[in-house]
Design a protein around this motif. Structure first.
Motif, short mmCIF file in Angstrom:
data_model
loop_
_atom_site.label_atom_id
_atom_site.label_comp_id
_atom_site.label_asym_id
_atom_site.label_seq_id
_atom_site.Cartn_x
_atom_site.Cartn_y
_atom_site.Cartn_z
N MET A 159 82.94 81.51 20.53
CA MET A 159 82.31 80.49 19.70
C MET A 159 82.68 80.77 18.25
SD MET A 159 80.29 77.91 19.55
CE MET A 159 79.14 77.04 18.46
N GLY A 160 82.94 79.73 17.48
CA GLY A 160 83.28 79.89 16.07
C GLY A 160 82.08 79.68 15.17
N GLY A 161 81.98 80.50 14.14
CA GLY A 161 80.91 80.35 13.16
C GLY A 161 81.41 79.66 11.91
N THR A 162 80.56 78.84 11.29
CA THR A 162 80.87 78.21 10.00
C THR A 162 79.68 78.41 9.07
OG1 THR A 162 79.89 76.04 10.45
CG2 THR A 162 82.14 76.40 11.26
N ASN A 163 79.77 77.85 7.89
CA ASN A 163 78.65 77.96 6.94
C ASN A 163 77.44 77.11 7.35
OD1 ASN A 163 79.60 79.83 5.03
ND2 ASN A 163 80.87 78.29 4.06
N ASP A 164 77.62 76.24 8.37
CA ASP A 164 76.50 75.34 8.68
C ASP A 164 76.31 75.05 10.18
OD1 ASP A 164 78.71 73.77 9.09
OD2 ASP A 164 78.31 72.38 7.44
N ASN A 165 76.66 75.98 11.06
CA ASN A 165 76.46 75.69 12.49
C ASN A 165 75.59 76.72 13.22
OD1 ASN A 165 78.33 77.81 12.78
ND2 ASN A 165 79.31 76.86 14.55
N LEU A 166 74.65 77.32 12.50
CA LEU A 166 73.80 78.35 13.11
C LEU A 166 73.08 77.83 14.36
CD1 LEU A 166 72.58 81.19 13.09
CD2 LEU A 166 70.82 80.36 11.52
N LEU B 52 80.90 85.74 19.25
CA LEU B 52 80.98 84.86 18.09
C LEU B 52 82.08 85.37 17.17
CD1 LEU B 52 79.76 82.67 16.14
CD2 LEU B 52 78.28 84.50 15.27
N LYS B 53 82.93 84.48 16.71
CA LYS B 53 84.01 84.86 15.79
C LYS B 53 83.72 84.30 14.40
CE LYS B 53 88.17 86.16 14.34
NZ LYS B 53 89.41 85.74 14.98
N LEU B 54 83.77 85.19 13.41
CA LEU B 54 83.61 84.79 12.01
C LEU B 54 84.87 85.17 11.24
CD1 LEU B 54 79.97 86.03 11.26
CD2 LEU B 54 80.68 83.74 11.97
N PHE B 55 85.41 84.21 10.51
CA PHE B 55 86.55 84.47 9.63
C PHE B 55 86.01 84.71 8.22
CE2 PHE B 55 88.44 82.13 13.12
CZ PHE B 55 89.65 82.78 13.32
N LEU B 56 86.17 85.94 7.75
CA LEU B 56 85.71 86.28 6.40
C LEU B 56 86.90 86.32 5.44
CD1 LEU B 56 83.18 89.11 7.35
CD2 LEU B 56 82.88 86.64 7.40
N GLY B 57 88.03 85.77 5.89
CA GLY B 57 89.23 85.62 5.07
C GLY B 57 89.83 84.28 5.39
N SER B 58 90.77 83.81 4.59
CA SER B 58 91.13 82.40 4.60
C SER B 58 92.19 82.00 5.61
CB SER B 58 91.63 82.01 3.22
OG SER B 58 92.82 82.73 2.95
N SER B 59 92.43 82.81 6.62
CA SER B 59 93.47 82.49 7.60
C SER B 59 93.32 81.09 8.17
CB SER B 59 93.38 83.43 8.79
OG SER B 59 93.86 84.67 8.49
N THR B 60 92.15 80.57 8.20
CA THR B 60 91.87 79.48 9.12
C THR B 60 91.32 78.23 8.48
OG1 THR B 60 89.76 80.49 9.33
CG2 THR B 60 91.36 81.03 10.98
N GLY B 61 91.63 78.00 7.21
CA GLY B 61 91.19 76.75 6.59
C GLY B 61 89.68 76.64 6.56
N ASN B 62 89.13 75.61 7.24
CA ASN B 62 87.71 75.31 7.07
C ASN B 62 86.78 76.18 7.90
OD1 ASN B 62 88.18 74.30 9.58
ND2 ASN B 62 87.51 72.21 9.17
N LEU C 249 86.38 79.39 7.19
CA LEU C 249 85.98 80.49 6.33
C LEU C 249 84.46 80.49 6.15
CD1 LEU C 249 86.68 82.77 4.30
CD2 LEU C 249 86.90 81.01 2.56
N VAL C 250 83.81 81.62 6.46
CA VAL C 250 82.37 81.77 6.23
C VAL C 250 82.21 82.65 5.00
CG1 VAL C 250 80.15 82.45 7.22
CG2 VAL C 250 81.95 81.60 8.71
N ASP C 251 81.83 82.02 3.89
CA ASP C 251 81.81 82.75 2.62
C ASP C 251 80.46 82.71 1.91
OD1 ASP C 251 81.87 80.09 2.00
OD2 ASP C 251 83.59 80.19 0.65
N ASP C 252 79.47 82.11 2.56
CA ASP C 252 78.14 82.05 1.95
C ASP C 252 77.33 83.26 2.41
OD1 ASP C 252 76.00 80.21 0.56
OD2 ASP C 252 75.08 80.96 2.41
N GLN C 253 76.96 84.13 1.46
CA GLN C 253 76.31 85.39 1.81
C GLN C 253 74.98 85.19 2.54
OE1 GLN C 253 77.95 88.20 1.55
NE2 GLN C 253 76.29 89.41 2.43
N GLU C 254 74.23 84.21 2.11
CA GLU C 254 72.93 83.94 2.73
C GLU C 254 73.12 83.50 4.19
OE1 GLU C 254 69.13 80.98 2.09
OE2 GLU C 254 70.39 81.42 0.34
N THR C 255 74.12 82.64 4.41
CA THR C 255 74.43 82.18 5.76
C THR C 255 74.86 83.35 6.64
OG1 THR C 255 75.10 80.01 4.96
CG2 THR C 255 75.94 80.66 7.12
#
Length: 447
Positions: free
Chosen positions: A124-131, A145-155, A157-163
Motif C-alpha cells: 500500500m502506498g502512503g501520501t500526505n492525505d490518505n491515512l 506500507l511504503k512511504l517515499f521520503l525522497g522525490s523518486s516518485t513524483g506525487n 512524496l510524504v513530506d509533512d512531518q505531522e502526517t
C-alpha cells in the motif's frame, strides 16, 4: 497431482549445507531426507553437484503494471524473476495510478492472479492525505506500507512531518521507507545545474543524491520509529555513514527497525559511472568503494538484514537521454542470485549467508507464511543452482521487457538450472515454462 523427487542435491537451509533428497507433492515439500526411494509416479531430478536453495524472496521490485507497461509488466518481469531464482516478490505502489486506495491496490492483485509466474504481494502506498485508506489495509494479505521520503516518485512524496508522525503512530503495518532528503537533493542539483546547465555529467549523481541526503532522511525516519514504536524497514541503504543507525546486537526477530541492501550497491561504485553511465543511475545513488565495503561488512555482521534488487526497468530510449532527463532505476531480478554467487566465488559471502539474507530473512521480516525455507509442510518454492556452469549475459538471453541489463557482458560462473513455484516447475535450463504458478503471499499477522 504432480510429484517431483529431487535427489542428491546440496541442500542449503538454516545455516547448513548437506546432501540429500527433497520430495515435492502437489504444492508442498512433504519429505526431506538423506535418501528417498523413487516410486513409479515420481518425476525424478538428479541434482548431483547442484545447490538446492529456498526460492529467493525479493522484498522490493517495481514491475510497472498498471500504467507503465512499456517498461515492464507483472508477467514479463515475473518471468525474468523465476529465471533468476526469485520465487516471491513484493512490488511497490508507484505505478500509474499510484496504489494509494484499497481499490487501486486490489486491482494490482487481480492482474497478478492471472499473470504472475512468481508469488506476489503489493505494498500500500502512503501520501500526505490518505491515512484513512492506509488504516483499512489488511496485514494478513498485504506486505506493508511504503512511504517515499525522497522525490523518486513524483506525487508520492510524504513530506509533512505531522502526517508522518500520525501514520507512524496509527498503523501496525510494517512501514518500508525510501530515505533521501528532498531539500538536500534540490540544493545539490541547483548547484550542479548552475555549473553545467542541463548537461550534468552522470558522474555527479552520487554527489547530488549524496551521503548527507541519505543519512539525514534515514536518521529522521529511525528517530520517528523509536518515538512512536512503529515497525520500520529501511530500503536500499547506500552509505557507510548510515550503518551507525542500525544494530546487530539483538536477534532479527526482536528488531523493530530492520535494514535492506540492494545488489547494485554491493556490486557497482561511483567509478563505474564513467563506463555504465545512466544504466547504473539509481535512487539512492551508487556511491564510493568505501561505501560499498561498509555495506558488505554490515551485511555479513548482521547490521543489514536482507538483500533485494529494487528492480525498476526503463526503456533503452529513456535511459539514453541526458542525465537530467534519464529516469533512475534498472532491471535486476534475473541476475541478482548469480551475482551473489559471483561474490561467493570472490570470497565475500558464503552460500549459507546468501540464503539467509535473500530467502530466510525476508520471510522472517515480513512474517510470510510457509515460505523462505526448505521445510516439510512449506510451499515448494525451490531453486537449483549449478555452481560451475559459466555463461555470459547477452541481449539474446535477457528476459526483461526493456531488453537490457547493467550486467550485459558479465561472465557468471553459476547458473540457475531449475525453479519451482508452489511445486510447479516453472523454469528449466534456460527456458521459462508457460505456467502461471504464482499465488498471493499471506502473512502470519493478526488482522
Amino acid at each position: 497431482m504432480s510429484t517431483f523427487l529431487i535427489k542428491n542435491a546440496k541442500i542449503v537451509n538454516e545455516g547448513k549445507t548437506f546432501e540429500g533428497d527433497v520430495l515435492i507433492e502437489d504444492e508442498l515439500i512433504t519429505q526431506i531426507d538423506t535418501s528417498i526411494s523413487a516410486k513409479p509416479n515420481y518425476t525424478v531430478l538428479d541434482a548431483e553437484g547442484s545447490y538446492l536453495l529456498p526460492g529467493a524472496i525479493d522484498d522490493q521490485v517495481h514491475f510497472r503494471e498498471p500504467g507503465l507497461t512499456h517498461k515492464g509488466t507483472i508477467a514479463s518481469e515475473s518471468r525474468a524473476a523465476v529465471a533468476g531464482g526469485i520465487t516471491s516478490f513484493i512490488e511497490q505502489p508507484n505505478t500509474v495510478p499510484n496504489a494509494v486506495t484499497q481499490e487501486l491496490l486490489e486491482d494490482k492483485y487481480q492482474i497478478a492472479a492471472t499473470s504472475s509466474y512468481a508469488n506476489y504481494s503489493f505494498m500500500m502506498g502512503g501520501t500526505n492525505d490518505n491515512l484513512e485508506e492506509i488504516l483499512k489495509t489488511n496485514p494478513r494479505n498485504v506486505a506493508g506500507l511504503k512511504l517515499f521520503l525522497g522525490s523518486s516518485t513524483g506525487n508520492m512524496l510524504v513530506d509533512d512531518q505531522e502526517t508522518l508522525e500520525k501514520i507512524f503512530s496509527s498503523t501496525k503495518l510494517l512501514i518500508a521507507v525510501h530515505c533521501e532528503d528532498e531539500g538536500t537533493i534540490k540544493a545539490n542539483l541547483a548547484a550542479y545545474t548552475a555549473e553545467f546547465g542541463e548537461d550534468i555529467p552522470v558522474t555527479k549523481h552520487h554527489l547530488i543524491r549524496s551521503e548527507e541526503a541519505c543519512y539525514l532522511s534515514s536518521s529522521k525516519a529511525i528517530e520517528l520509529a523509536k518515538k512512536t514504536g512503529a515497525r520500520l524497514h529501511v530500503f536500499h541503504l547506500s552509505t557507510a555513514k548510515e550503518m551507525e543507525l542500525f544494530t546487530n546486537k539483538i536477534p532479527l526477530e526482536e528488531k523493530q527497525i530492520t535494514a535492506e541492501v540492494c545488489i547494485h550497491h554491493l556490486w557497482f561504485t561511483d567509478e563505474d559511472y564513467a563506463t555504465k553511465g545512466n544504466f547504473i543511475k539509481w535512487n539512492p545513488a551508487v556511491k564510493t568503494a568505501k561505501d560499498k565495503d561498509a555495506l558488505w561488512k554490515a551485511l555479513l555482521n548482521d547490521t543489514i538484514d536482507v538483500i533485494a534488487t529494487d528492480h525498476a526497468p526503463h526503456t533503452l530510449e529513456e535511459k539514453n537521454q541526458k542525465y537530467t532527463k534519464a529516469p533512475s532505476g534498472g532491471p535486476l531480478v534475473q541476475h541478482a542470485l548469480v551475482a551473489l554467487f559471483e561474490a561467493h566465488y570472490q570470497g565475500k559471502i558464503s552460500v549459507e549467508k546468501i540464503v539467509e539474507k535473500f530467502c530466510h530473512n525476508p520471510a522472517k521480516i515480513f512474517k510470510i507464511e510457509k515460505r523462505g525455507f526448505i521445510r516439510e509442510g512449506y510451499y515448494a518454492d525451490l531453486v537449483l543452482v549449478q555452481p560451475q556452469q559459466p555463461w555470459t549475459v547477452k541481449k539474446e538471453n535477457i528476459l526483461y521487457k526493456c531488453g537490457w541489463s547493467p550486467f550485459e557482458g558479465v561472465n557468471f560462473k553459476a547458473r540457475i538450472s531449475h525453479t519451482f513455484v508452489n511445486g510447479k516447475l516453472v523454469y528449466q535450463n534456460g527456458k521459462v515454462k508457460e505456467v502461471v504458478a504464482g499465488k498471493r503471499l499471506l502473512f502470519d499477522r493478526e488482522k
